[in-house]
Design an enzyme around this catalytic site. Structure first.
Site: not given
Length: 868
Positions: A528, A723
């Site tokens: 991420h 996400n």
């Protein structure tokens, strides 16, 4: 008086225009976050909102009058110096109320420019703001230009008082030009605007600045506050390489001249700030990010008044989503009754803290515990691109043997074959049926350090078998920790096998938890943060420094940069900073960014295009007969199957677009702005890897198309995949714990006896504690939400005026239609009962790569950019 009369009589000789702008938002997100940091938000019971709003309300009124001046610049006729002629100054006039396309908070004004036949065709304009406060300039539209028609200027920029700028604010029409094709009268203006955006690399940046420059990550620690907050500089060295961030120019820390001092204000170029609607819509959720103020109040109330810092049963965890946690009256009395805090605490007038139910337990509360779901989330969860095909046995390590000993896996064929349905390890490898989730090498070097704290962890290897029905089954988990004497002796490793009954089943559940803790940490720091947020920022900086707004590649990439520098700056302040959210609640603690820096050494830009990633991990092979040119070896691989559809759509769009402007490889090689942009990305933005041989040379159309496709993929679909499932999967902390606090119980120990009596209590004492869970859930929910003004892949907020070229516009429309078709196809896949990995035991469909979404917590939707 007379000027007004004269203006009316001369209207026939003027060009009419419409200016659309927005007043500065009273609840501007950057002002709020700066104010909250300065005041701590806890001032006599949080009653500081009045102070915040009063401090940022602008002093100007809605009547702009002669406070905003504009001058047109010719694209066809030059003055004596060879620059495009500059017209006479004119001012905004009356407010227009009959325009139906105005967005929320927008106002439209008439403007009339004196028309001189010697001016030719306008190609740019200057604007000056004489008011004290700034405003957001949306656009200027000119009507009925002789021999031309309508001209559109897409602006989307904050305009401060003219005295704050060293050079005049200029905007160009929506025409697109390669540098060599720029009309001669505009060449000077194009070059000067880029010089302004580059700045001179000196001084501390101010809010109104528009300068894009680079720096290393030297602002994460705060050594001046206390010694324990000192952190090494990340980036600029071979030991800890890293992508560059935006330069702020703040002074050095007093106690460490290599570190930058921290302050409430973190500069980013003003136009990188959150947009108007996003500011108000996301206020409550961004305020949640300041959990160092709100969450401690709750922690204090829960711990001191109830003396219950731990969950005791799984039902205690589930109560967060239905019954909620009862809060004492005096805890609530500390919180202002204003709506944002009521929403933050989800009290709805009740004294309870609630969170929305995560999708992973919406249908079945216990299916997360199954082996099938554990394995399925490796290909359809929030971190679905780590699993690899096992091509050698036993798997070896790349760690330095002199430092860490022999880290070759201790797993045996006999251990694996117990659950392989009669298939041998050799047969499984030959038939592409053996896979591994390998979190050993990244974690092992840090284990001695982190195990000396309250955190207790292992480096993990998980062995997976592809079954006949297309689903995955875990075969074994290897947990390794350092030798008691020293690292060079090699690890102490134990292998755990699946079990469904007795204490062995509890041991197996714990083994899976250690794997998921590693995976959660790797996901947050590498998949991420590093591989989307951090690696994209240098591209944003280089684009603005070297590609003019009229350059075709700037126009192509711009939507995919929206809000990224801003969210990254916020992350450096509260998420990835010393003792921030990540360090406080995730496995790696103070070594978090250091871990991601070590893994950045192996970052390869071209391998982050989806097909290359799948091939590298061995989960696909090249196949010219396949629609995507590759064939998945795990046929029912939701992330990969859906992702390839999106990848192909992006690449087709980029090919059409690039081919319109570049008709030969020579055009790419001779594009001065493009070459300067790419050279700086490689040598400065990602300068720690500048000597890598895998970088594109950027000499051909093929290279340009591939580079843009990879960049768009990373910023849109890849970020969406890693996400927006964070809360749907990880909001249930039992399913994705972020920290482990105990080692595996050994037979004969008190912990082992306790495990046989109350495995839920032992599990809960091993994973993330209650206080950290509250913080994690709060932040994961923020990160998993869509704003109401989100821009999704295939959409542009500028409508059809972002370019004046019709063929790219038509290609973009086809791109949008293709994405809509793909979404229908993905829905059909989720309705195909033969694809068992689409839902899994938890009965949760894989929707993260559906292109569209509504606002909120939807577990779907691909925004154009890394906007949260």
């Amino acid at each position: 008086m007379y000027s007004g009369v004269k203006s009316i009589f001369n209207r026939g000789q003027k060009v009419k225009g419409t200016v659309i702008l927005m007043h500065k938002n009273v609840l501007d997100i950057n002002e709020i976050t700066a104010a909250q940091s300065a005041t701590g938000l806890i001032k006599g019971g949080f009653n500081v909102v009045g102070d915040i709003t009063s401090s940022i309300i602008d002093t100007y009124t809605s009547s702009f009058g002669r406070s905003v001046a504009l001058r047109l610049i010719s694209a066809t006729n030059v003055d004596g110096s060879g620059k495009g002629k500059v017209g006479k100054k004119t001012y905004l006039e009356g407010l227009v109320t009959s325009i139906p396309i105005l967005g929320a908070g927008q106002s439209a004004f008439d403007v009339h420019f004196e028309w001189d036949s010697e001016m030719g065709i306008p190609g740019a304009f200057y604007i000056e703001n004489f008011m004290l406060g700034e405003f957001f300039l949306v656009s200027l539209t000119l009507e009925d230009i002789p021999i031309h028609g309508t001209i559109n200027f897409v602006c989307n920029s904050w305009i401060y008082n003219a005295k704050k700028y060293k050079t005049k604010r200029i905007f160009f029409t929506n025409k697109t030009y390669l540098p060599s094709e720029t009309p001669a009268p505009l060449v000077y203006y194009r070059q000067e605007e880029l010089k302004t955006l580059r700045g001179d690399g000196t001084g501390e940046r101010k809010e109104s600045d528009r300068i894009y420059d680079y720096d290393v990550y030297n602002d994460l620690g705060d050594p001046d506050k206390k010694e324990s907050l000192a952190r090494p500089v990340v980036g600029g060295s071979n030991n800890l390489p890293y992508p560059r961030r935006g330069r702020t120019g703040r002074k050095h820390a007093k106690k460490d001249d290599k570190s930058e001092s921290r302050s409430d204000f973190v500069y980013i170029p003003r136009d990188e700030s959150f947009g108007h609607l996003k500011s108000s819509d996301f206020l409550v959720y961004i305020l949640k990010s300041a959990s160092q103020n709100v969450i401690p109040q709750l922690r204090s109330a829960l711990t001191l008044q109830f003396n219950q810092p731990e969950f005791n049963t799984f039902e205690d965890v589930r109560s967060l989503y239905h019954g909620g946690i009862e809060l004492p009256t005096n805890a609530l009395s500390k919180i202002s009754p204003i709506p944002v805090f009521q929403e933050l605490l989800r009290t709805d007038g009740e004294s309870a803290l609630k969170f929305p139910r995560p999708k992973v337990v919406e249908v079945n509360q216990s299916a997360w515990m199954t082996d099938g779901e554990f394995a399925r989330e490796m290909i359809a969860g929030v971190n679905p691109h780590i699993i690899k095909r096992l091509q050698e046995f036993p798997p070896k390590s790349k760690l330095d043997t002199q430092l860490y000993g022999d880290n070759t896996s201790t797993i045996t064929e006999e251990q694996l074959q117990l659950n392989m349905d009669g298939v041998t390890v050799e047969e499984a490898i030959q038939n592409n049926r053996l896979y591994i989730l390998d979190h050993h090498d990244p974690i092992f070097p840090y284990l001695r350090k982190i195990n000396s704290t309250d955190t207790k962890a292992y480096a993990t290897r998980t062995f997976i078998f592809l079954q006949n029905d297309g689903t995955l089954k875990p075969l074994a988990i290897e947990l390794s920790k350092p030798h008691p004497q020293e690292d060079s002796y090699g690890p102490v490793s134990n292998v755990y096998l699946p079990a469904s009954e007795g204490v062995e089943a509890s041991i197996w559940l714990l083994a899976k938890a250690y794997v998921v803790v590693n995976d959660s940490c790797f996901h947050q720091l590498v998949s991420h943060w590093l591989n989307t947020h951090a690696v994209v920022e240098p591209f944003i900086i280089a684009t603005n420094r070297h590609l003019s707004v009229v350059h075709p590649i700037h126009k192509l990439l711009l939507p995919h940069y929206r809000d990224t520098m801003n969210i990254n700056a916020l992350a450096r302040n509260v998420l990835v900073n010393a003792e921030g959210i990540i360090e406080s609640t995730f496995l790696m603690g103070r070594y978090s960014l250091e871990l991601s820096a070590l893994l950045y050494k192996d970052w390869v830009f071209i391998e982050h295009g989806l097909p290359n990633d799948l091939l590298k991990r061995g989960v696909a092979v090249e196949d010219p007969t396949s629609p995507h040119g590759i064939r998945l070896l795990i046929e029912d691989y939701p992330y990969a199957a859906d992702g390839l559809e999106i990848w192909d759509a992006i690449k087709s769009w980029v090919e059409e677009y690039v081919s319109f402007y570049y008709t030969s490889d020579a055009a790419v090689a001779q594009d001065s702005e493009l070459q300067a942009f790419w050279r700086e990305v490689v040598e400065v933005g990602h300068g720690d890897l500048k000597n890598a041989t895998w970088w594109f040379k950027m000499q051909t159309c093929t290279e340009l198309i591939e580079a843009c496709t990879i960049l768009i993929w990373i910023a849109s679909a890849h970020h969406a995949a890693v996400n927006f499932g964070q809360y749907p999967y990880g909001g249930y902390i039992l399913n994705r714990p972020t920290k482990s606090r105990r080692h595996m119980p050994e037979k004969g120990s008190a912990e082992y006896a306790e495990l046989s009596k109350n495995f839920q209590k032992v599990y809960l004492r091993t994973i993330t504690p209650k206080n950290d869970t509250l913080t994690d859930l709060t932040i994961l929910e923020v990160l998993s939400r869509h704003a109401s003004d989100e821009q999704y892949l295939g959409q542009r907020n500028e409508g059809e005026v972002w370019t004046s070229d019709s063929q790219p516009l038509e290609a973009f429309k086809r791109f949008g239609r293709k994405l809509a078709e793909i979404e229908v196809k993905l829905i059909e896949r989720n309705n195909d009962e033969s694809l068992r990995n689409r839902y899994g035991p938890v009965n949760m469909p894989y929707t993260l790569l559906y292109p569209s979404s509504e606002k909120g917590l939807t577990c779907r939707g691909i925004p154009n950019s890394i906007s949260i």
